[in-house]
Design an enzyme around this catalytic site. Sequence first.
Site, mmCIF file in Angstrom:
data_model
loop_
_atom_site.group_PDB
_atom_site.id
_atom_site.type_symbol
_atom_site.label_atom_id
_atom_site.label_comp_id
_atom_site.label_asym_id
_atom_site.label_seq_id
_atom_site.Cartn_x
_atom_site.Cartn_y
_atom_site.Cartn_z
ATOM 1 C CG HIS A 1 72.766 -37.593 149.699
ATOM 2 N ND1 HIS A 1 71.864 -38.369 149.037
ATOM 3 C CD2 HIS A 1 73.746 -38.441 150.118
ATOM 4 C CE1 HIS A 1 72.270 -39.638 149.061
ATOM 5 N NE2 HIS A 1 73.408 -39.703 149.705
ATOM 6 C CG HIS B 1 76.689 -40.889 146.326
ATOM 7 N ND1 HIS B 1 77.582 -41.708 146.986
ATOM 8 C CD2 HIS B 1 75.656 -40.721 147.188
ATOM 9 C CE1 HIS B 1 77.101 -42.039 148.171
ATOM 10 N NE2 HIS B 1 75.933 -41.434 148.328
ATOM 11 C CB CYS C 1 76.645 -45.795 149.579
ATOM 12 S SG CYS C 1 74.852 -45.679 149.651
ATOM 13 C CG ASP D 1 76.017 -25.356 151.239
ATOM 14 O OD1 ASP D 1 75.441 -26.327 150.731
ATOM 15 O OD2 ASP D 1 75.865 -24.188 150.834
ATOM 16 C CG HIS D 2 77.876 -25.987 147.354
ATOM 17 N ND1 HIS D 2 76.703 -25.660 147.983
ATOM 18 C CD2 HIS D 2 77.582 -26.030 146.019
ATOM 19 C CE1 HIS D 2 75.740 -25.485 147.086
ATOM 20 N NE2 HIS D 2 76.242 -25.712 145.890
ATOM 21 C CG HIS E 1 78.504 -39.081 151.540
ATOM 22 N ND1 HIS E 1 78.032 -39.662 152.699
ATOM 23 C CD2 HIS E 1 77.599 -39.364 150.572
ATOM 24 C CE1 HIS E 1 76.882 -40.258 152.442
ATOM 25 N NE2 HIS E 1 76.596 -40.103 151.186
ATOM 26 C CD GLU F 1 72.279 -40.555 153.010
ATOM 27 O OE1 GLU F 1 73.469 -40.685 153.308
ATOM 28 O OE2 GLU F 1 71.532 -41.542 152.768
#
Lengths: 136, 136, 136, 136, 136, 136
Positions: free
Chosen positions: D41, D39, D33, D79-80, D14, D126
Amino acid sequence: MIYITRKEHFNAAHKLARPEWSDEKNIEVFGKCANVNWHGHNFNLHVTVKGQPNELTGFVIDLKLLSSLIKDLVVEKLDHKNLNLDVDFMKGVMPSTENLAIKIWEQLVDVIKQHNCELHSIKLFETENNYVEYYG
Amino acid sequence: MIYITRKEHFNAAHKLARPEWSDEKNIEVFGKCANVNWHGHNFNLHVTVKGQPNELTGFVIDLKLLSSLIKDLVVEKLDHKNLNLDVDFMKGVMPSTENLAIKIWEQLVDVIKQHNCELHSIKLFETENNYVEYYG
Amino acid sequence: MIYITRKEHFNAAHKLARPEWSDEKNIEVFGKCANVNWHGHNFNLHVTVKGQPNELTGFVIDLKLLSSLIKDLVVEKLDHKNLNLDVDFMKGVMPSTENLAIKIWEQLVDVIKQHNCELHSIKLFETENNYVEYYG
Amino acid sequence: MIYITRKEHFNAAHKLARPEWSDEKNIEVFGKCANVNWHGHNFNLHVTVKGQPNELTGFVIDLKLLSSLIKDLVVEKLDHKNLNLDVDFMKGVMPSTENLAIKIWEQLVDVIKQHNCELHSIKLFETENNYVEYYG
Amino acid sequence: MIYITRKEHFNAAHKLARPEWSDEKNIEVFGKCANVNWHGHNFNLHVTVKGQPNELTGFVIDLKLLSSLIKDLVVEKLDHKNLNLDVDFMKGVMPSTENLAIKIWEQLVDVIKQHNCELHSIKLFETENNYVEYYG
Amino acid sequence: MIYITRKEHFNAAHKLARPEWSDEKNIEVFGKCANVNWHGHNFNLHVTVKGQPNELTGFVIDLKLLSSLIKDLVVEKLDHKNLNLDVDFMKGVMPSTENLAIKIWEQLVDVIKQHNCELHSIKLFETENNYVEYYG
């Protein structure tokens, strides 16, 4: 209402002992926590703040700001310190995990109110197996 | 050959400072670890032993036995103690994590040999982010 | 009011199956948790107590006392046991994590009241990914 | 009433940046951010459901069912993935942890009601040091 | 010889995909890791250094120094970055965990040699369930 | 050479007891691990493979493949099972953590060799405090 938490940590020495009691009485009441020459812990501290996410940023509070408030007002004063001797806001207070959590709350509650949110709780781990929670 | 590890923990105070140096020099070299009134940690200790599993029990070493050796010879002497002042086997030794791991090895290496296995390594966590390993 | 938690653990076997149902029906309802020959877990148990810190000690409850109450009344009866067969307070109870947490609450609630504080919650981890909380 | 939690996880990219703001303004408000090229998580998600244990099964909800609801309605979509670009229920929403937790709540609240229990909370990590809790 | 480790972390986006391959082929080989719009992770990095403890300090290396070397040469360049696009030392390198660990080794091996000790290993966690170790 | 690890887990029941010994002798040797009605654990399993990263993919081995090999050959056979009664490859073997790790190695060593890499080690956690490592 949504709750956001920042975790910080500090390493400190302390002992549990009342100066007006004999060493024997302190050992009787506090056990090995009364060791005359101190012992210490890696404390983990969770500070939880509650509020509404800001419409533009999506933040209840900027975590960089929250982290720096905790560091300036709490961690800086406790890290690599002796809780019985070195900490202004612990003077005259028995440094049990309970009392330390209450005093950490007092350091943060007013300043957090100035940022459109509110302090919700302090969760303080003395070890992986012992922790305290305080809600004011 | 198979390796088996038992994890124990202890909470202790220490400081990193040479008595023959001034406070200023100690702070310069050791930073906040030289705090005059001590600080402390929750240490996690992993003791690894190697050998052949016994044909009848399937054990390299009985973990209850290993745990009680570690508790008697190491944890009992370090837990809720001051590493600079209270520990016989740390007398005159700078209590860095490195030196503490080496001294813990020395407490255990001979006694473990008497149980058909051998001490393989000491892994000592000072914090979640710092640890030392020693193989003799 | 402040909340203090002690974490203990125990390792036990169980199965989820109703004796009056066929093996097929039990597998259909409980999946692999109904394995006829049992399976088991490392349970982690968090017991949270609430009260006021004592003025002299700073303690809501002495954690050595809380730990020994939990060990005597709960862990001793569950550790290295079969939850369906070996535990007096689980007789006739389906040993789901939910029911186990409720029964652990019942073992502790009255005795903790005798120490100037109150049981607040039982948090029971069956695995790292599954846990239950009960507040009475 | 008893509370049961299932933990799942997903890995996503994100950035925190408002498209109508300049890169400079986004960096000023969101810091690193706002990195233009994203980037990411490893998010850990705790979904807590409350209700009464069923008399026959001892379950508030079958955790296999809860896990598959979370996977189908939430994890599969996140996810991914890129939270700003790839996720239908995040379209037009600043992907802060706070907003993501609220949107995850919305995906689950109605469907869980159909299983004799109720969604109690979403806890979303996060990082190990930052997490959000939402109770509707 | 004794081994000391410092753990650091960074959060980054990446994708596993060869630009000369079609999206279909990339999905076939790399699965969801090839998601066109990226995904990301919280990476945990353990850097292990070996040497003799200094006689005066007890240190193999000052961990504040080791931490700042890792931050300057590695974390600063990777944290809140895109591993495919933003990192000089990853240019033209498939950002698998294996390759990332090798490249991190290359950033650190020479500079650590200048401090009376030697880089021993890089351990890099992509998730809690996947990690890579490299010894040069 | 680079080392990559995949972590999996399974929950199983077992007891440590020799059938040809009396219950008293088994309790004497194995303590509470000999409980007649079994006990159990959440086992965590780390499988480490070594090799060269593939030039095109950057992988020593595709972790989805490694994970599915471990699941098919090991986890499927152990999860929610009784290690003394239900597992073909544990027949006649004392289910100590040591022996279980050796048997898991034997299930995986040949099949991993068929994928341009080699099994390096099995690390098996019986609890958070006890684990075994085996290198063949």
